[in-house]
Write an enzyme that holds these catalytic residues in place. Sequence first.
Site, short mmCIF file in Angstrom:
data_model
loop_
_atom_site.label_atom_id
_atom_site.label_comp_id
_atom_site.label_asym_id
_atom_site.label_seq_id
_atom_site.Cartn_x
_atom_site.Cartn_y
_atom_site.Cartn_z
N LEU A 7 36.45 36.20 -19.33
CA LEU A 7 36.00 35.29 -18.29
C LEU A 7 34.98 36.04 -17.44
O LEU A 7 35.25 37.15 -16.96
CB LEU A 7 37.17 34.82 -17.43
N SER A 13 22.67 32.82 -13.81
CA SER A 13 21.41 33.56 -13.90
C SER A 13 21.70 35.05 -13.98
O SER A 13 22.85 35.50 -13.86
CB SER A 13 20.52 33.27 -12.68
N TYR A 147 26.10 43.70 3.17
CA TYR A 147 26.18 43.75 1.70
C TYR A 147 26.79 45.06 1.23
O TYR A 147 27.69 45.07 0.38
CB TYR A 147 24.79 43.57 1.11
#
Length: 273
Positions: A7, A13, A147
């Site tokens: 999975l 993309s 991030y």
Amino acid sequence: MSTKTVLITGTSSGIGLATAVAAARGGWQVIATMRDTAKAGALLAAAQEAGVTVDVRTLDVTDPASVESCLVGLDRLDALVNNAGAGHVGTLEQESVEDVRAVMEVNFFGVVNVTKAALPLLRASKGRVITVSSVGGVIGQPFNEAYCAAKFAVEGFMESLAPVAATAGVSVSVVEPGAVASEFVSNVRLAGDPLEQAGPYAPALSAYLERTRAAFAGAQTPQDVAAQMVDLLAAERPAFRLLTSDAARAFAGTKLADLDGSAVQALTGGWVR
């Protein structure tokens, strides 16, 4: 032996799409997930061109109900590739705490949600978890506070989970690309004109963006990263950390050999001056 199932999250993309196609070509049964399956066109076209099929399913990694729904009825899972994520450029004084939380939700808690749900199946198959991190999970980078914080959290989480999961027969790895030429860059959250909104940090942000554009001009391809991911899926004894390019290895090596932090500060400080 029956075909193994993997999975993969975030397959609309970039690295996720390339890995889904490469894994299918390598003989894996691929469950390719994304938040919005209306964006599956590029993946399905690439799979058709490669002569393979993938099972496209909806999965929003930030929604535990969506994760559970995706896994319902799945009898076997041999590998999970946590790839879904979102970039973010900003600095703390100029954004809200809610902005930072949103970055953590996608890039860290999304990984936690899917891994937790998949672990019972992976224990049964003696499978593996592969999580796409970043060199930003090793070295904190200017204007990437949120991030990098999320990716640092992923690295610490997986490094801590790995020995525990191994006692149940599950291997855990992190993949750390550097610059990759993919839609991930265009998906970085930059609302409006970032320089107009940067206030006193505008000169530093301008220098950072100029340096980053140059770095991505010679970026590694998603297909190259995907080939290494498939090798990691098939490895008898997968390494915990995979750095996917010479540039990534050199960059991360600066941190891993930097006992007092001065080398990293000298390196990244040059990006904003």
